[in-house]
Design a protein around this motif. Structure first.
Motif, PDB file in Angstrom:
ATOM      1  N   LEU A   1       1.754  -5.569 -12.416  1.00  0.00           N
ATOM      2  CA  LEU A   1       1.459  -4.679 -11.292  1.00  0.00           C
ATOM      3  C   LEU A   1       0.029  -4.169 -11.419  1.00  0.00           C
ATOM      4  N   SER A   2      -0.772  -4.342 -10.364  1.00  0.00           N
ATOM      5  CA  SER A   2      -2.146  -3.829 -10.356  1.00  0.00           C
ATOM      6  C   SER A   2      -2.261  -2.790  -9.253  1.00  0.00           C
ATOM      7  N   VAL A   3      -2.664  -1.580  -9.627  1.00  0.00           N
ATOM      8  CA  VAL A   3      -2.787  -0.486  -8.660  1.00  0.00           C
ATOM      9  C   VAL A   3      -4.264  -0.116  -8.535  1.00  0.00           C
ATOM     10  N   HIS A   4      -4.784  -0.182  -7.311  1.00  0.00           N
ATOM     11  CA  HIS A   4      -6.211   0.073  -7.074  1.00  0.00           C
ATOM     12  C   HIS A   4      -6.416   1.551  -6.727  1.00  0.00           C
ATOM     13  N   LEU A   5      -6.774   2.341  -7.719  1.00  0.00           N
ATOM     14  CA  LEU A   5      -6.957   3.772  -7.493  1.00  0.00           C
ATOM     15  C   LEU A   5      -8.240   4.041  -6.706  1.00  0.00           C
ATOM     16  N   ASN A   6      -8.368   5.262  -6.218  1.00  0.00           N
ATOM     17  CA  ASN A   6      -9.596   5.641  -5.510  1.00  0.00           C
ATOM     18  C   ASN A   6     -10.675   6.124  -6.482  1.00  0.00           C
ATOM     19  N   ALA A   7     -10.233   6.725  -7.594  1.00  0.00           N
ATOM     20  CA  ALA A   7     -11.197   7.303  -8.533  1.00  0.00           C
ATOM     21  C   ALA A   7     -11.532   6.321  -9.651  1.00  0.00           C
ATOM     22  N   LEU A   8     -12.658   6.565 -10.304  1.00  0.00           N
ATOM     23  CA  LEU A   8     -13.055   5.758 -11.459  1.00  0.00           C
ATOM     24  C   LEU A   8     -12.787   6.580 -12.720  1.00  0.00           C
TER      25      LEU A   8
ATOM     26  N   LEU B   1      -7.156  -1.465 -18.036  1.00  0.00           N
ATOM     27  CA  LEU B   1      -7.957  -0.932 -16.927  1.00  0.00           C
ATOM     28  C   LEU B   1      -9.072  -1.897 -16.564  1.00  0.00           C
ATOM     29  N   THR B   2      -9.250  -2.111 -15.274  1.00  0.00           N
ATOM     30  CA  THR B   2     -10.376  -2.903 -14.797  1.00  0.00           C
ATOM     31  C   THR B   2     -10.991  -2.163 -13.607  1.00  0.00           C
ATOM     32  N   GLY B   3     -11.981  -2.787 -12.997  1.00  0.00           N
ATOM     33  CA  GLY B   3     -12.634  -2.182 -11.834  1.00  0.00           C
ATOM     34  C   GLY B   3     -13.944  -1.537 -12.217  1.00  0.00           C
ATOM     35  N   THR B   4     -14.933  -1.664 -11.355  1.00  0.00           N
ATOM     36  CA  THR B   4     -16.249  -1.086 -11.636  1.00  0.00           C
ATOM     37  C   THR B   4     -16.520   0.149 -10.781  1.00  0.00           C
ATOM     38  N   ASP B   5     -16.157   0.107  -9.530  1.00  0.00           N
ATOM     39  CA  ASP B   5     -16.395   1.252  -8.645  1.00  0.00           C
ATOM     40  C   ASP B   5     -15.202   2.207  -8.661  1.00  0.00           C
ATOM     41  N   ALA B   6     -14.029   1.655  -8.814  1.00  0.00           N
ATOM     42  CA  ALA B   6     -12.806   2.460  -8.898  1.00  0.00           C
ATOM     43  C   ALA B   6     -11.863   1.762  -9.871  1.00  0.00           C
ATOM     44  N   THR B   7     -11.037   2.563 -10.505  1.00  0.00           N
ATOM     45  CA  THR B   7     -10.176   2.013 -11.563  1.00  0.00           C
ATOM     46  C   THR B   7      -8.992   1.230 -10.986  1.00  0.00           C
ATOM     47  N   ILE B   8      -8.712   0.108 -11.616  1.00  0.00           N
ATOM     48  CA  ILE B   8      -7.503  -0.657 -11.300  1.00  0.00           C
ATOM     49  C   ILE B   8      -6.589  -0.580 -12.524  1.00  0.00           C
ATOM     50  N   LEU B   9      -5.373  -0.074 -12.312  1.00  0.00           N
ATOM     51  CA  LEU B   9      -4.394  -0.012 -13.401  1.00  0.00           C
ATOM     52  C   LEU B   9      -3.616  -1.313 -13.406  1.00  0.00           C
ATOM     53  N   ASN B  10      -3.531  -1.967 -14.548  1.00  0.00           N
ATOM     54  CA  ASN B  10      -2.766  -3.210 -14.663  1.00  0.00           C
ATOM     55  C   ASN B  10      -1.630  -3.005 -15.653  1.00  0.00           C
TER      56      ASN B  10
ATOM     57  N   GLU C   1       0.855  -1.186   0.000  1.00  0.00           N
ATOM     58  CA  GLU C   1       0.000   0.000   0.000  1.00  0.00           C
ATOM     59  C   GLU C   1       0.892   1.238   0.000  1.00  0.00           C
ATOM     60  N   SER C   2       0.483   2.237  -0.759  1.00  0.00           N
ATOM     61  CA  SER C   2       1.236   3.487  -0.799  1.00  0.00           C
ATOM     62  C   SER C   2       0.254   4.649  -0.779  1.00  0.00           C
ATOM     63  N   ASN C   3       0.395   5.536   0.146  1.00  0.00           N
ATOM     64  CA  ASN C   3      -0.498   6.689   0.293  1.00  0.00           C
ATOM     65  C   ASN C   3      -1.971   6.283   0.287  1.00  0.00           C
ATOM     66  N   GLY C   4      -2.265   5.168   0.939  1.00  0.00           N
ATOM     67  CA  GLY C   4      -3.649   4.699   1.019  1.00  0.00           C
ATOM     68  C   GLY C   4      -4.128   4.025  -0.259  1.00  0.00           C
ATOM     69  N   ILE C   5      -3.231   3.821  -1.198  1.00  0.00           N
ATOM     70  CA  ILE C   5      -3.600   3.159  -2.462  1.00  0.00           C
ATOM     71  C   ILE C   5      -3.020   1.744  -2.459  1.00  0.00           C
ATOM     72  N   PRO C   6      -3.893   0.723  -2.410  1.00  0.00           N
ATOM     73  CA  PRO C   6      -3.373  -0.646  -2.404  1.00  0.00           C
ATOM     74  C   PRO C   6      -2.842  -1.040  -3.784  1.00  0.00           C
ATOM     75  N   TYR C   7      -1.829  -1.850  -3.791  1.00  0.00           N
ATOM     76  CA  TYR C   7      -1.317  -2.387  -5.061  1.00  0.00           C
ATOM     77  C   TYR C   7      -0.890  -3.821  -4.859  1.00  0.00           C
ATOM     78  N   GLU C   8      -0.843  -4.546  -5.959  1.00  0.00           N
ATOM     79  CA  GLU C   8      -0.415  -5.941  -5.869  1.00  0.00           C
ATOM     80  C   GLU C   8       0.406  -6.317  -7.097  1.00  0.00           C
ATOM     81  N   TRP C   9       1.354  -7.175  -6.867  1.00  0.00           N
ATOM     82  CA  TRP C   9       2.169  -7.723  -7.939  1.00  0.00           C
ATOM     83  C   TRP C   9       1.760  -9.177  -8.141  1.00  0.00           C
TER      84      TRP C   9
ATOM     85  N   LEU D   1       8.653  -2.538  -3.823  1.00  0.00           N
ATOM     86  CA  LEU D   1       8.080  -1.331  -3.217  1.00  0.00           C
ATOM     87  C   LEU D   1       7.826  -0.287  -4.308  1.00  0.00           C
ATOM     88  N   ILE D   2       6.654   0.316  -4.286  1.00  0.00           N
ATOM     89  CA  ILE D   2       6.401   1.436  -5.198  1.00  0.00           C
ATOM     90  C   ILE D   2       5.749   2.572  -4.423  1.00  0.00           C
ATOM     91  N   SER D   3       5.828   3.754  -4.992  1.00  0.00           N
ATOM     92  CA  SER D   3       5.134   4.893  -4.410  1.00  0.00           C
ATOM     93  C   SER D   3       4.107   5.369  -5.441  1.00  0.00           C
TER      94      SER D   3
END
Lengths: 397, 207
Positions: free
Chosen positions: A111-118, A138-147, A61-69, A85-87
């Motif tokens: 790398l998948s980054v779960h943003l707060n915005a859609l 891009l995936t995610g329905t409520d908020a965008t996930i960058l892959n 997690e970075s700045n409240g933004i979860p991410y996964e590899w 580690l990423i920021s």
């Protein structure tokens, strides 16, 4: 006796230590593994993923933004220490990603980054400075996930949604404008038109303008096309090979000026007859989409405005003839990429299949958004099952 | 006599220490070799499959696993999985290897559960709603004792990739809700009450 006891104790401690060390080195790859504070995933663990042919997930997690590899064991060639580690900094319609890993991963990782915005878009691109370097799914329905699929890494990426650049449009003032807009800004229109006319000139054309070979569209002087002199030897910034001598140079979509006061005609056709010779490779569900003669749109004369690209006209032709068409803006090529027409998509008839376009018998080696049409040209959209070899084109994919 | 008793004491102390250390070592080994199965919360997982090669594969099957269940009998279960219907076509379910009890008379056997799902509706709204309901009053329930040691596949999800899928695409499969309902409601497992954890899966298309 004392010796015996001390020997026993030593043995027990050693066995315990070895058991613990052995088990700590290994991780449960079925569970998501939390990335440690220093971000370091040791070579042994990467080796374990490879040996077990596992699919491992590392979360942080970075700045409240979860991410996964996600790391696929089958992709690992040479196990090595990785810093995962990423920021992440999220801004409006933009995400800045800074990597701790300094050198190339050496194998593909996701790398998948779960943003707060859609984000209101279907695709995005990672940029290094202003240079597009990778497509982002891009995936995610409520908020965008960058892959992001990565193999090489750089210090910092900026990810932005793919948005086709707006083109300057000169309206046809002889036609009545909608009442609302003319009431709102009646006196501003001449000024606005002037601004649009003075749209930025594309990098490729500016040189030519100096030599008076080309005058760009301003509605007053005659427009002329720039042709390649065949002297370029290197790819341009959008990974396009040099345009062959005598063929039209690209006109970048962001620099196109569409003059609605001038209309021309061209002929358009869409066909997929190559599929009829490769039915064994066709997705059975798509069989009903293939016309018996392979013609989706017979040769048709269509009108277009000065400055429009092949893609602009394709969009309109498909819309007017109720033909399905799907395309996506691809910044890395600075063009829209036509994925499917009439519900026939690339790869529907084998791994070498897809759509190609030909203008006056030539298959341009650049995207259809960069080909500015001229009066009287003949545009053919053709489905290939063999990277263009079956439709008289070179390998252009 | 005094010397002997001191010796004995030492021996006894040494023996106790050895025994303690042995017990510690065994306990540590057991704890660390355990895959977390019996100590964590029950987890429902959509397994990410190996990367898909578009030229080779059109259909993809994903396993849904459960790590373990509680002590209760679970006569009903349901789950909702969101997917992108513009890229994936849901074809249906395949059997897993997680059994339910088959209580006939005094005999206890095991049978595979019959899951209900509507693929057509799932493809319309991009959400797969799957349900199992034991209509016999608890004779065909899920139970911890029916779990295999590992690889407890609840069911398998079968998809076909649509033509719009391109190399490099990532397709998420998100568990939105899941419940294993127990006869005693307080023992039910549900994502909403954090008594059931979920791990989502994804289909990664090779580029």
């Amino acid at each position: 006796m004392k010796r015996l006891i001390s020997l026993l104790l030593t043995a027990v401690v050693l066995v315990t230590f070895c058991a613990c060390a052995g088990n700590f080195a290994k991780i449960d790859l079925q569970e998501a593994v939390t990335i440690p504070d220093n971000g370091l995933i040791e070579k042994d663990i990467i080796e374990q993923i490879k040996t077990q042919n596992a699919i491992a997930t590392f979360v942080g997690e970075s700045n409240g933004i979860p991410y996964e590899w996600t790391i696929f064991g089958s992709d690992i060639t040479q196990p090595k220490d990785l810093n995962l580690l990423i920021s992440v900094e999220e801004a409006e319609q933009e995400a800045n990603i800074t990597f701790a890993q300094q050198e190339a991963f050496g194998f593909p990782v996701l790398l998948s980054v779960h943003l707060n915005a859609l984000w209101d878009t279907q695709s995005a691109t990672a940029y290094l400075g202003e240079q597009p370097v990778a497509s982002v799914s891009l995936t995610g329905t409520d908020a965008t996930i960058l892959n992001l699929g990565l193999e090489e890494t750089v210090e910092k990426f900026v990810v932005r949604p793919d948005v086709e650049p707006e083109k300057a449009v000169i309206p046809d003032v002889t036609k009545p404008e909608p009442e609302e807009s003319s009431q709102q800004q009646p006196e501003k229109q001449p000024e606005q038109t002037k601004q649009q006319v003075a749209a930025p000139v594309d990098d490729y054309l500016s040189d030519v303008k100096e030599s008076n070979d080309r005058v760009y569209s301003d509605g007053k002087t005659e427009d002329d096309r720039v042709y390649s002199d065949g002297k370029d030897t290197e790819k341009d910034q959008y990974l396009t090979d040099p345009v062959p001598e005598g063929k039209p140079m690209t006109v970048e979509p962001e620099n196109q000026v569409i003059d609605k006061r001038k209309t021309y005609t061209c002929t358009f056709s869409i066909e997929c007859s190559t599929i009829l010779n490769n039915l064994e490779d066709l997705d059975p569900d798509k069989l009903e989409m293939v016309p018996s003669n392979g013609t989706i749109l017979a040769k048709t004369e269509v009108e277009f405005y000065e400055g429009e690209s092949v893609y602009d006209v394709l969009q309109r032709v498909c819309r007017e003839n109720s033909i399905h068409m799907e395309a996506s803006w691809t910044p890395i090529y600075n063009s829209s990429y036509v994925e499917g027409i009439h519900n026939l998509y690339e790869f529907d008839c084998g791994s070498l299949s897809g759509w190609m376009y030909r203008v006056d018998g030539w298959y341009p080696n650049y995207g259809c958004s960069r080909y500015q049409l001229k009066d009287g040209e003949r545009v053919e959209w053709r489905y290939t099952c063999d990277l263009g070899n079956d439709v008289g084109g070179r390998n252009l994919f | 006599m005094r010397n002997i008793s001191a010796k004995n004491k030492k021996r006894i102390v040494a023996a106790i220490i050895c025994t303690l250390l042995l017990v510690l070592a065994i306990a540590a080994a057991v704890l660390l070799t355990d895959k977390g199965g019996s100590f964590g919360a029950p987890t429902l997982t959509i397994e990410t499959p190996q990367k898909i090669d578009l030229s080779q594969t059109e259909e993809v099957t994903l396993d849904m696993n459960i790590s373990h269940l509680g002590e209760a009998l679970y006569p009903a279960a349901s789950m909702s999985i969101r997917f992108d219907p513009s890229k994936l076509e849901f074809l249906g379910l395949e059997e897993g290897n997680l059994f339910v009890l088959d209580q006939a008379g005094n005999e206890f056997g095991r049978i595979l559960p019959e899951w209900s799902v509507n693929p057509q509706q799932s493809n319309k709204n991009g959400c797969i709603n799957i349900m199992y309901l034991d209509m016999t009053g608890g004779k065909h329930s899920f139970n911890q004792n029916l779990l295999a040691e590992e690889d407890n596949v609840v069911l398998r999800l079968n998809f076909r990739l649509r033509g719009s899928v391109r190399p490099g695409d990532v397709l998420d499969l998100v568990l939105e809700d899941a419940v294993f309902a127990a006869s005693d409601e307080s023992q039910s497992l549900a994502m909403t009450t954090n008594t059931l954890r979920a791990k989502n899966g994804k289909i990664v298309v090779g580029g």
